[in-house]
Design an enzyme around this catalytic site. Structure first.
Site, PDB file in Angstrom:
ATOM      1  NE  ARG A 169       1.128  -1.190 -11.617  1.00  0.00           N
ATOM      2  CZ  ARG A 169       0.919  -1.712 -10.406  1.00  0.00           C
ATOM      3  NH1 ARG A 169       1.895  -2.284  -9.752  1.00  0.00           N
ATOM      4  NH2 ARG A 169      -0.273  -1.658  -9.867  1.00  0.00           N
ATOM      5  NE  ARG A 173      -6.513  -3.726  -2.723  1.00  0.00           N
ATOM      6  CZ  ARG A 173      -5.894  -3.807  -3.905  1.00  0.00           C
ATOM      7  NH1 ARG A 173      -5.111  -4.832  -4.169  1.00  0.00           N
ATOM      8  NH2 ARG A 173      -6.047  -2.865  -4.814  1.00  0.00           N
TER       9      ARG A 173
END
Ligand code: ADP
Ligand code: AMP
Length: 217
Positions: free
Chosen positions: A88, A127
């Site tokens: 990341r 989610r």
């Protein structure tokens, strides 16, 4: 097949990585899931990661790189793996290159799942994750057959603590500042593929498979 699936939070990386793992018989390595498991088990790693995750920040590179180095040396990674949510940062990508070189490997393909900002928010807020097997659902786009229950294992679903509008805003800013530069990084390496993540889940999977199997990975 050494794959990396990347993209902003909520783009569908985990959803696609799970499908590819099943299709190719290789493990899905999700640093986010590894951290969530460590937090719920109350381990030292979980203690280090918890505050960063709750506030939408990245866990420090040295901690994250350490768990990935260990995981990639597992015997189940010998035939390949799918990295989901790692690297990341450019520093993590540089560390990954060294870890793989030590193992005599290199990434074969990078898949960047592209989804516009407005859609990311709706995807992340809706989610739901299975407490038992970690399967990912969405209350609207990928609903379980019985509300709140996992189709695969029957366990309860939960909402991630960091899937709130506020934390998501922070995570998207962190993505722009720290993770988006990886697109140029992997373009320069020459193994970068752009995936249209706005399509339904099955169509995204087909696009990825066609890239991997037509070009070889
Ligand atoms: P990431 O791992 O990139 O954070 P997930 O795979 O967890 O993203 O997906 C985020 C949410 O969006 C989940 O609820 C998932 O079910 C849903 N989702 C994933 N892919 C799609 C898609 N192509 N269309 C609509 N919803 C999707
Ligand atoms: P994810 O499940 O990929 O959305 O990750 C959830 C959270 O775990 C992130 O918001 C970070 O706090 C942490 N995390 C996951 N992967 C990394 C990584 N590669 N580097 C740093 N922090 C990470």
């Amino acid at each position: 097949m050494q794959l990396l699936i990347m993209g902003p939070p909520g783009a569908g990386k985990g959803t696609q990585a799970a499908k590819l793992a099943t299709r190719y018989g290789i493990p899905q390595i999700s640093t986010g899931e590894m951290f969530r498991l460590a937090v719920s088990a109350g381990t030292e790693l979980g203690k280090q990661a918890k505050a960063c995750m709750e506030s939408g920040k990245l866990v420090p590179d040295e901690v994250t790189v350490g768990i990935v180095r260990e995981r990639l040396s597992g015997v189940d990674c010998a035939k390949g793996f799918i990295l989901d949510g790692f690297p990341r940062t450019v520093a993590q990508a540089e560390s990954l290159k060294l870890i793989l070189a030590d193992l005599g490997k290199q990434l074969s393909s990078v898949l960047n799942v592209n989804v516009p900002m407005e859609e990311l928010i709706e995807r992340a807020i809706g989610r739901r994750i299975c407490k038992g097997c970690g399967a990912t659902y969405h209350i609207k786009f990928n609903a379980p057959k019985v509300e709140g229950i996992c189709d695969a294992c029957g366990c309860d679903l939960y909402q991630r603590a960091d899937d709130t509008a506020e934390t998501l805003g922070k995570r998207l800013r962190v993505y722009e500042a720290s993770t988006r530069p990886l697109i140029e990084y992997y373009k320069a390496v020459g193994i970068y593929n752009e995936i249209d993540g706005r399509q339904p889940i099955e169509k995204v999977t087909l696009e990825i498979i066609s890239i991997l199997e037509n070009r070889g990975a």
